[in-house]
Design a protein around this motif. Structure first.
Motif, short mmCIF file in Angstrom:
data_model
loop_
_atom_site.label_atom_id
_atom_site.label_comp_id
_atom_site.label_asym_id
_atom_site.label_seq_id
_atom_site.Cartn_x
_atom_site.Cartn_y
_atom_site.Cartn_z
N PRO B 15 0.85 -1.14 0.12
CA PRO B 15 -0.25 -0.10 0.19
C PRO B 15 0.86 1.42 -0.25
CG PRO B 15 0.00 -1.21 1.92
CD PRO B 15 0.92 -1.75 1.55
N PRO B 16 0.74 2.26 -0.52
CA PRO B 16 1.22 3.09 -0.97
C PRO B 16 1.38 3.97 0.70
CG PRO B 16 -1.22 4.08 -1.51
CD PRO B 16 -1.00 2.73 -1.01
N GLY B 17 2.35 5.05 1.36
CA GLY B 17 2.33 4.89 2.59
C GLY B 17 1.81 6.91 2.77
N ALA B 18 2.42 7.14 3.86
CA ALA B 18 2.83 8.69 4.29
C ALA B 18 3.52 9.80 4.12
CB ALA B 18 2.22 8.49 5.90
N THR B 21 1.90 11.51 0.99
CA THR B 21 0.96 12.25 1.91
C THR B 21 1.28 13.99 2.42
OG1 THR B 21 -0.01 10.35 2.55
CG2 THR B 21 -1.58 12.18 3.71
N VAL B 23 1.21 15.55 6.06
CA VAL B 23 -0.24 15.38 6.92
C VAL B 23 -0.50 16.62 7.76
CG1 VAL B 23 0.00 14.10 9.57
CG2 VAL B 23 0.66 13.33 7.47
N LYS B 24 0.30 17.67 7.87
CA LYS B 24 -0.42 18.53 8.19
C LYS B 24 -1.09 19.82 7.25
CE LYS B 24 4.13 19.86 10.50
NZ LYS B 24 3.63 20.17 11.76
N LEU B 26 -2.68 17.73 5.34
CA LEU B 26 -4.66 16.94 5.64
C LEU B 26 -5.19 17.11 7.31
CD1 LEU B 26 -6.22 14.22 4.50
CD2 LEU B 26 -4.66 12.71 5.87
N ILE B 27 -3.99 17.66 8.21
CA ILE B 27 -4.52 17.16 8.99
C ILE B 27 -5.74 19.33 9.21
CG2 ILE B 27 -4.09 18.14 11.94
CD1 ILE B 27 -1.84 15.91 11.66
N GLU B 28 -5.03 20.26 8.77
CA GLU B 28 -5.56 21.37 8.42
C GLU B 28 -6.91 21.43 8.17
OE1 GLU B 28 -6.54 25.18 9.52
OE2 GLU B 28 -4.35 23.74 10.27
N THR B 29 -7.20 20.53 6.88
CA THR B 29 -7.97 20.16 6.08
C THR B 29 -9.63 19.62 6.93
OG1 THR B 29 -7.08 19.36 4.60
CG2 THR B 29 -9.35 19.12 4.06
N PHE B 30 -9.11 18.61 8.28
CA PHE B 30 -9.69 18.08 8.85
C PHE B 30 -10.55 19.51 9.79
CE2 PHE B 30 -7.89 13.67 7.98
CZ PHE B 30 -8.44 13.65 7.52
#
Lengths: 176, 204
Positions: B15-18, B21, B23-24, B26-30
């Motif tokens: 699987p593709p890892g992080a 990604t 992450v920062k 992504l977290i801002e979006t969340f």
């Protein structure tokens, strides 16, 4: 939720260490790359939201399986209501793309696509149990994730394996 | 293909890892999604609870400051405040600790099912806890306005007030029908689907 560096580090660590769980759970429920992207986003959101509640009582993998599978089940129910039925011509190309590695060959990709196709044809509980079985979890871990007793897991898994075998027989006669 | 081959194929997935990604971001979006959702929920809560309060304030003002003819309005204050109290209690219930996505699947299913059944009860009884008290308030206000009119004007205004009452009744019927439809088309099928899934998980 407080956006502190500890939570961010744990989230990043989960994405790295448990990417396999996230990937397989996503593709066990999503049928197209667009669906997979949508579900993955949802899973990552719920994983992030769950971090403040994670106190280390449960194993990380158990926690992540639960979040992934609960999210996938919920996402599927909502998806079912959005579209009356699942697209029978599921585009599983993303699985092969996601799984691609130098060691991968056409036969391996084909086998994976058939396997995911069969998993998609299963009911929700069977799908969950088959995923956990293929990942090599013990009955006790499966029971912790599903909330069933170990006995119930054993009985349900036997049924799920039979159903999977019946579906795969339609694909190849070599499955015992 | 046999089980071993199947398991081997399954475990060979990469699987593709992080790594790819952000992450920062992504977290801002969340977090942005969470803030937006929280703001929407707060606005909804204020709107729902505030409607009864505003209605009660209007009725209270009319009842106390517009003469004896408007005293009937005071009777409708309690039901109006009742609607507000109902919404507040409902929000407190909704914010109570419930199994999250980290709960065992069966526990989460049962919690979701309980929540859907609660929604069905609320939507099915909307006439009792929402429309009837609001309707009583509106009817009391219209009646007070009507009877406060001088005799000759009152006769001419009868059709107008009857029209207002009819329009209110039609609007309320529309709200009631929409709620019934939501139960029939959305909540009931979801409950049936969840019950089926819960039964699968509960099988011995």
């Amino acid at each position: 939720m407080s956006r502190n560096p500890v939570n961010e580090a744990l989230f990043k660590q989960w994405l790295d260490s448990h990417k396999g769980i996230i990937f397989k759970a996503t593709w066990s429920f999503a049928h197209t790359p667009a669906d997979a992207a949508d579900l993955r986003q949802e899973i990552l959101l719920q994983l992030w939201n769950s971090i403040p509640a994670y106190k280390g009582a449960a194993r990380e993998s158990t926690w992540i399986y639960r979040v992934c599978l609960n999210t996938a089940l919920s996402w599927r129910r909502n998806a079912n209501r959005r579209t009356a039925r699942i697209d029978p011509e599921a585009d599983l190309g993303g699985i092969a793309a996601g799984a691609a590695s130098p060691a991968d060959d056409a036969a391996h990709r084909e086998m994976l696509e058939k396997l995911y196709g069969a998993i998609h044809a299963l009911g929700d509980l069977d799908r969950v149990l088959v995923l956990l079985m293929l990942d090599g979890l013990a009955y006790r871990e499966m029971a912790e994730i599903t909330g069933q007793t170990e006995n119930s897991v054993g009985v349900a898994l036997t049924r799920a394996r039979k159903r999977l075998a019946a579906i795969m027989k339609g694909v190849t006669d070599e499955l015992e | 293909m046999n089980w071993n081959e199947m398991e081997s194929a399954w475990n060979r997935q990469v699987p593709p890892g992080a790594a790819g990604t952000d992450v920062k971001a992504l977290i801002e979006t969340f977090e942005a999604r969470r803030r937006k959702l929280a703001a929407n929920l707060l606005w909804r809560d204020l709107r729902e609870a505030g409607a009864g309060l505003v209605g009660a304030a209007v009725l209270g003002y009319l009842g106390l400051h517009r003469g004896p003819g408007f005293r009937t309005c005071l009777l409708a204050i309690a039901p109006m405040l009742g609607v507000t109290a109902f919404f507040i209690l409902e929000r407190i219930r909704a914010h109570r600790e419930r199994p999250g996505f980290d709960a065992p699947l069966l526990t989460k299913l049962e919690a979701d099912l309980a929540e859907l059944r609660h929604q069905r009860r609320l939507l099915s009884s909307v006439g009792t806890w929402y429309l009837a008290p609001l309707g009583a308030g509106i009817a009391a206000m219209l009646a007070a306005l009507y009877f406060s009119l001088p005799g000759p004007v009152r006769e001419r205004g009868l059709v107008y007030f009857a029209g207002c009452l009819a329009a209110t009744a039609l609007l309320f019927w529309g709200v009631w029908a929409l709620n019934r439809r939501a139960v029939r088309k959305g909540v009931e099928p979801a409950i049936i689907e969840l019950e089926r899934l819960r039964d699968q998980f509960s099988q011995r």
